[in-house]
Design a protein around this motif. Sequence first.
Motif, short mmCIF file in Angstrom:
data_model
loop_
_atom_site.label_atom_id
_atom_site.label_comp_id
_atom_site.label_asym_id
_atom_site.label_seq_id
_atom_site.Cartn_x
_atom_site.Cartn_y
_atom_site.Cartn_z
N HIS A 1 1.52 3.95 -3.84
CA HIS A 1 2.77 3.23 -3.61
C HIS A 1 2.67 1.79 -4.12
O HIS A 1 2.12 0.91 -3.48
CB HIS A 1 3.11 3.23 -2.12
CG HIS A 1 4.30 2.39 -1.75
ND1 HIS A 1 5.46 2.39 -2.49
CD2 HIS A 1 4.49 1.51 -0.73
CE1 HIS A 1 6.33 1.55 -1.94
NE2 HIS A 1 5.76 1.00 -0.89
N PHE A 2 3.22 1.57 -5.33
CA PHE A 2 3.29 0.25 -5.95
C PHE A 2 4.64 -0.43 -5.72
O PHE A 2 4.71 -1.66 -5.69
CB PHE A 2 3.14 0.38 -7.47
CG PHE A 2 1.76 0.35 -8.00
CD1 PHE A 2 0.93 -0.73 -7.77
CD2 PHE A 2 1.27 1.40 -8.75
CE1 PHE A 2 -0.35 -0.77 -8.28
CE2 PHE A 2 0.00 1.38 -9.26
CZ PHE A 2 -0.82 0.30 -9.03
N VAL B 1 -2.29 5.92 -1.01
CA VAL B 1 -2.79 4.55 -1.17
C VAL B 1 -1.58 3.61 -1.24
O VAL B 1 -0.74 3.74 -2.14
CB VAL B 1 -3.65 4.39 -2.43
CG1 VAL B 1 -4.13 2.94 -2.57
CG2 VAL B 1 -4.84 5.34 -2.38
N VAL B 2 -1.49 2.68 -0.29
CA VAL B 2 -0.40 1.71 -0.23
C VAL B 2 -0.92 0.39 -0.80
O VAL B 2 -1.90 -0.18 -0.28
CB VAL B 2 0.10 1.52 1.21
CG1 VAL B 2 1.17 0.42 1.27
CG2 VAL B 2 0.65 2.84 1.75
N ALA C 1 -4.69 4.63 3.05
CA ALA C 1 -5.46 3.38 2.96
C ALA C 1 -4.59 2.31 2.33
O ALA C 1 -3.61 2.60 1.63
CB ALA C 1 -6.73 3.59 2.14
N ILE C 2 -4.97 1.06 2.57
CA ILE C 2 -4.28 -0.11 2.03
C ILE C 2 -5.18 -0.79 1.02
O ILE C 2 -6.35 -1.07 1.31
CB ILE C 2 -3.91 -1.10 3.15
CG1 ILE C 2 -2.96 -0.45 4.15
CG2 ILE C 2 -3.30 -2.38 2.57
CD1 ILE C 2 -2.81 -1.22 5.44
N ALA C 3 -4.66 -1.05 -0.17
CA ALA C 3 -5.41 -1.75 -1.22
C ALA C 3 -4.77 -3.10 -1.47
O ALA C 3 -3.56 -3.19 -1.71
CB ALA C 3 -5.44 -0.93 -2.50
N ARG C 4 -5.58 -4.15 -1.40
CA ARG C 4 -5.10 -5.52 -1.63
C ARG C 4 -5.70 -6.04 -2.92
O ARG C 4 -6.90 -6.26 -3.01
CB ARG C 4 -5.49 -6.42 -0.45
CG ARG C 4 -4.91 -5.95 0.88
CD ARG C 4 -5.57 -6.63 2.06
NE ARG C 4 -5.00 -6.18 3.34
CZ ARG C 4 -5.60 -6.33 4.52
NH1 ARG C 4 -6.79 -6.91 4.60
NH2 ARG C 4 -5.01 -5.89 5.61
N VAL D 1 -6.73 -1.20 -11.04
CA VAL D 1 -6.23 0.16 -10.79
C VAL D 1 -7.37 1.16 -10.74
O VAL D 1 -7.26 2.19 -10.06
CB VAL D 1 -5.16 0.57 -11.83
CG1 VAL D 1 -3.97 -0.38 -11.76
CG2 VAL D 1 -5.72 0.64 -13.24
N ASN D 2 -8.47 0.88 -11.42
CA ASN D 2 -9.64 1.75 -11.28
C ASN D 2 -10.14 1.74 -9.83
O ASN D 2 -10.54 2.78 -9.30
CB ASN D 2 -10.75 1.29 -12.23
CG ASN D 2 -11.97 2.20 -12.16
OD1 ASN D 2 -11.87 3.41 -12.31
ND2 ASN D 2 -13.13 1.61 -11.94
N GLY D 3 -10.08 0.58 -9.19
CA GLY D 3 -10.43 0.50 -7.78
C GLY D 3 -9.50 1.32 -6.91
O GLY D 3 -9.94 2.02 -5.97
N TYR D 4 -8.23 1.28 -7.21
CA TYR D 4 -7.26 2.07 -6.44
C TYR D 4 -7.56 3.57 -6.56
O TYR D 4 -7.44 4.32 -5.56
CB TYR D 4 -5.84 1.80 -6.94
CG TYR D 4 -5.36 0.38 -6.81
CD1 TYR D 4 -6.01 -0.53 -5.98
CD2 TYR D 4 -4.25 -0.06 -7.52
CE1 TYR D 4 -5.55 -1.84 -5.88
CE2 TYR D 4 -3.78 -1.36 -7.40
CZ TYR D 4 -4.45 -2.25 -6.60
OH TYR D 4 -3.99 -3.54 -6.49
N LEU D 5 -7.95 4.01 -7.74
CA LEU D 5 -8.24 5.43 -7.92
C LEU D 5 -9.55 5.81 -7.24
O LEU D 5 -9.68 6.93 -6.73
CB LEU D 5 -8.28 5.78 -9.40
CG LEU D 5 -6.96 5.63 -10.15
CD1 LEU D 5 -7.08 6.16 -11.57
CD2 LEU D 5 -5.82 6.32 -9.41
N MET D 6 -10.52 4.93 -7.22
CA MET D 6 -11.75 5.19 -6.47
C MET D 6 -11.46 5.30 -4.98
O MET D 6 -12.05 6.12 -4.27
CB MET D 6 -12.78 4.10 -6.76
CG MET D 6 -13.28 4.09 -8.19
SD MET D 6 -14.48 2.77 -8.54
CE MET D 6 -15.92 3.41 -7.67
#
Length: 338
Positions: free
Chosen positions: A77-78, A119-120, A172-175, A222-227
């Motif tokens: 979710h971007f 992933v938010v 999960a939340i990605a900052r 974005v590689n981190g988001y996919l991990m």
Amino acid sequence: MRYLVTGHTGFKGPWLTLLLLSRGHRVSGLALEPEPDGLFARGGIAGLLDADLRVDIRNPGATAAAVAALTPDVVVHFAAQSLVRESYRNPRYTYETNVNGTLNVLEAVAAAPSVRAHVVITTDKVYRNIGQEAGYVETDPLGGDDPYSSSKAMADLLTQSWIRSFPGCPTAIARGGNVIGGGDASRDRLLPDLMAAYASGQAPLLRFPSAVRPWQHALDCVNGYLMLADALLAGKGLGEWNFGPGRESFVEVGEVATLAAEMWGGGAHWDDQPGEHPHEASLLALDAGKARRELGWHDRLQFRDALAWTVDWYRRVHDGADPLELTREQIAAFESLT
């Protein structure tokens, strides 16, 4: 796997989409109309997708119907109103999109039995900025002075509450932090403004040249988001995660503009913009130690390489290169790094 990316027509969304496609996944998107001069439109990415839907996430019914129809395995979710200065001009739209829109996506995902991971994406600006030099960690207090920052902090807190209150789809939340790369068509962002000015032979005006920002290439982010999505699929990764560069990437805006001008060539330069400007944080950095320790994530591109790849993308497209093929070229080069 089947991925659904909300906000796939923005800046990071196309980079994530093309990275997913390069890894053999199927991708659908849900977003507003793209900017005509952004990577999504110029790269013809719509034709590469399973589905390319125009949905305003402020509409709960349309959002739920789209997620249900697409049957994704993973949702990233971007979608957001992502500009600080625009949030001053249009605060109601900013809050409705970033807060109510996130709630609508959370509800839609909860109602879709196909989704196995969610992933938010929020932002580094969710943290209550007290001017500390050390990077903020995931347990630091949230806040936000401007409407954009506070709306994203609200969305972050909403998602934290949702995870604890309605266990179901692993979420999960990605900052992320200050991200750069080719194809950004957003207004009031440093690199797009610099590139447009240098390409036209003009001197861009900088509001806060002494402000320090952490600079990171979109691919590292974005590689981190996919991990993180992979961790969720493996039964791990719940909670909040920072994805920000190390201290060597904390560089003043004026220095970035000077280096970018040198890389562009042709006598490019910049000037100060006089007058009063809306408040912006002078320094805001993330501590990504948790992602490094628990996910094995790290930046593959250091600051100067990230900036060089960005300037090279704009310069070559300005000179006639195909945006899609150039982006694929950079993704292939990124994937060869360790």
